[in-house]
Design an enzyme around this catalytic site. Sequence first.
Site, PDB file in Angstrom:
ATOM      1  N   GLY A  54      26.190  40.638   4.730  1.00  0.00           N
ATOM      2  CA  GLY A  54      26.952  41.721   5.354  1.00  0.00           C
ATOM      3  C   GLY A  54      27.789  42.427   4.306  1.00  0.00           C
ATOM      4  O   GLY A  54      27.417  42.459   3.131  1.00  0.00           O
ATOM      5  N   SER A  55      28.931  42.946   4.739  1.00  0.00           N
ATOM      6  CA  SER A  55      29.720  43.794   3.828  1.00  0.00           C
ATOM      7  C   SER A  55      30.476  42.956   2.801  1.00  0.00           C
ATOM      8  O   SER A  55      30.802  41.790   3.025  1.00  0.00           O
ATOM      9  CB  SER A  55      30.707  44.640   4.630  1.00  0.00           C
ATOM     10  OG  SER A  55      31.783  43.834   5.053  1.00  0.00           O
ATOM     11  N   GLY A 114      32.634  39.520   3.260  1.00  0.00           N
ATOM     12  CA  GLY A 114      32.245  38.409   2.384  1.00  0.00           C
ATOM     13  C   GLY A 114      33.435  37.872   1.607  1.00  0.00           C
ATOM     14  O   GLY A 114      33.574  36.661   1.414  1.00  0.00           O
ATOM     15  N   GLU A 143      25.427  37.475   0.585  1.00  0.00           N
ATOM     16  CA  GLU A 143      24.599  38.622   0.195  1.00  0.00           C
ATOM     17  C   GLU A 143      25.302  39.854   0.718  1.00  0.00           C
ATOM     18  O   GLU A 143      25.419  40.025   1.936  1.00  0.00           O
ATOM     19  CB  GLU A 143      23.204  38.534   0.822  1.00  0.00           C
ATOM     20  CG  GLU A 143      22.250  37.612   0.128  1.00  0.00           C
ATOM     21  CD  GLU A 143      22.032  37.960  -1.323  1.00  0.00           C
ATOM     22  OE1 GLU A 143      22.160  39.143  -1.700  1.00  0.00           O
ATOM     23  OE2 GLU A 143      21.739  37.022  -2.096  1.00  0.00           O
ATOM     24  N   CYS A 165      19.882  46.666   2.284  1.00  0.00           N
ATOM     25  CA  CYS A 165      20.843  46.383   1.204  1.00  0.00           C
ATOM     26  C   CYS A 165      20.263  46.859  -0.108  1.00  0.00           C
ATOM     27  O   CYS A 165      20.980  47.154  -1.052  1.00  0.00           O
ATOM     28  CB  CYS A 165      21.147  44.902   1.057  1.00  0.00           C
ATOM     29  SG  CYS A 165      21.113  43.971   2.550  1.00  0.00           S
TER      30      CYS A 165
HETATM   31  C1  UN1 Z   1      17.638  44.116   2.620  1.00  0.00           C
HETATM   32  O1  UN1 Z   1      17.571  44.918   1.709  1.00  0.00           O
HETATM   33  O2  UN1 Z   1      18.526  44.217   3.460  1.00  0.00           O
HETATM   34  O3  UN1 Z   1      13.251  43.907  -0.273  1.00  0.00           O
HETATM   35  C2  UN1 Z   1      16.595  43.087   2.749  1.00  0.00           C
HETATM   36  C3  UN1 Z   1      13.041  44.384   0.835  1.00  0.00           C
HETATM   37  C4  UN1 Z   1      12.885  43.448   2.005  1.00  0.00           C
HETATM   38  C5  UN1 Z   1      14.158  42.789   2.369  1.00  0.00           C
HETATM   39  C6  UN1 Z   1      15.341  43.665   2.229  1.00  0.00           C
HETATM   40  N1  UN1 Z   1      11.918  42.450   1.684  1.00  0.00           N
HETATM   41  O4  UN1 Z   1      12.944  45.564   1.003  1.00  0.00           O
END
Ligand code: UN1
Length: 500
Positions: A228-229, A233, A250, A284
Amino acid sequence: MAETFLNFIAGEWREPSTGQYHENRNPADTEDVIGLFPRSGREDVERAVASAREGFERWKRTPAPARGDVLRRAGDLMTEHKEEIARIMTREMGKVLTETRGDVQEGIDTAYYAASEGRRLFGHTVPSELRDKWAMSYRRPIGICGLITPFNFPMAIPTWKMFPALTCGNSVIFKPAEDVPHTAHMLVELLLEAGLPPDVIQLVHGRGSDVGNVMVEHPEIPVISFTGSTDTGARIGEVCGRMHKRLSLEMGGKNAQIVMPDADLDLALDGVLWGAFGTTGQRCTATSRLLLHDDIHAAFLDRLAQRVRALRLGPGLEQGTDVGPLINRAALEKVEEYVAVARAEGDEVVVGGQRASGAALTRGFFHEPTILAGVRAGSRLACEEVFGPVLSVIRVADLDEAIRVNNEVAYGLSSSIYTRDVRSAFRAINELDNGITYVNAPTIGAEAHLPFGGVKQTGNGHREGGWEVYEFYSETKVAYVDYSGKLQRAQIDNYAGSPS
Ligand code: UN1
């Protein structure tokens, strides 16, 4: 009447102790109510912990290959129900159907990897310093793992955490994001059908500020994994640090794609389009900065603008849609705020820049795919995570500057370079401060069996996926077996020089 969903605690589907529920609505059409989901409280977490404690005692004694077998069956069931789960996911999360199918597939791949890892869970056997003595390390389960997951990968990210945790012999308390509880419900149902003992998994729906906090502060949950953010975190990290918990974080990203003049520019164009606007920019790993070399800046930007104007905004369940809605009103407002900041900072809005108009789209949280040009390194749009369909274009003079600009943000998840020059490619791999660097591929698209994560403010040194995550969910134990029949002191206590 919308269906009411329940928590799964102590082997039963139960109402929350609070008696409170929240409405889960389709972000592409807020008149579409998907269901009512529990808004749980402390008592629900306490009950889940008591049951997970019992589950752990039995599950840790189940041989790891047998634990893996349950996950193999879970993978089979997810495969069987892939289309159904994808549709449920698009309805509550918004991204297009091809992407939710991919999200489920990532969960399936993670299941099969976890199943096979049940037959490995390698330790090390190394020579002892002494004669007639054996030395080895192996893995032990830890206990109850608290998993707090985000909205953007409603299936993949929970499985990244849950499946390794389960293969390693832990029990799990799962708190999915409030925006995507239906997919979480499906996942737990499938795990139970696959034969997971019911007290090994506990599903507690609710808010981070209620359920999440209680989990993080609970003394009987020694492992927390959170995606999350960065702000949240950091707060979780303070509590876990104080309580000596094992914590995997993450968090944010400000991922950049670099395009060099020697690149295959068509390929680079396809890459940035997918990296920046796939999942409506809510990965993310989404590309939120495009670092364009001076020599190609104008022409590339021009072609990119044309491609972005042609993207079809719409509900993810509708065929032909390229870009779906944002997850909720707050996310839409955040994107609008950032576009306003960009205008105030003097960035040029090349494409988009508005909330979507048109009757069908105003029922959902749609924002036009947006390109900002002339963004200066160090400005807010160059540094802060937007988590939406907004791409900041920054002009760079050479590879040195591109690397410097890439590295000057607080985050370090993924990066990408498009070039045909092998020297530039390897310099980028080596010098970009990120957990993942792609060469001639976008910043998104990590494979399920490699370590996933970032450096600096993106993470706290752990990785998800691949072999490394199995270390996070297990404790290393070392065993020495002395079969000499006499007291042998360790080498430090009897060192007599090199053996003759
Ligand atoms: C995420 O970026 O929130 O690498 C996860 C990717 C995916 C997972 C992304 N396998 O684009």
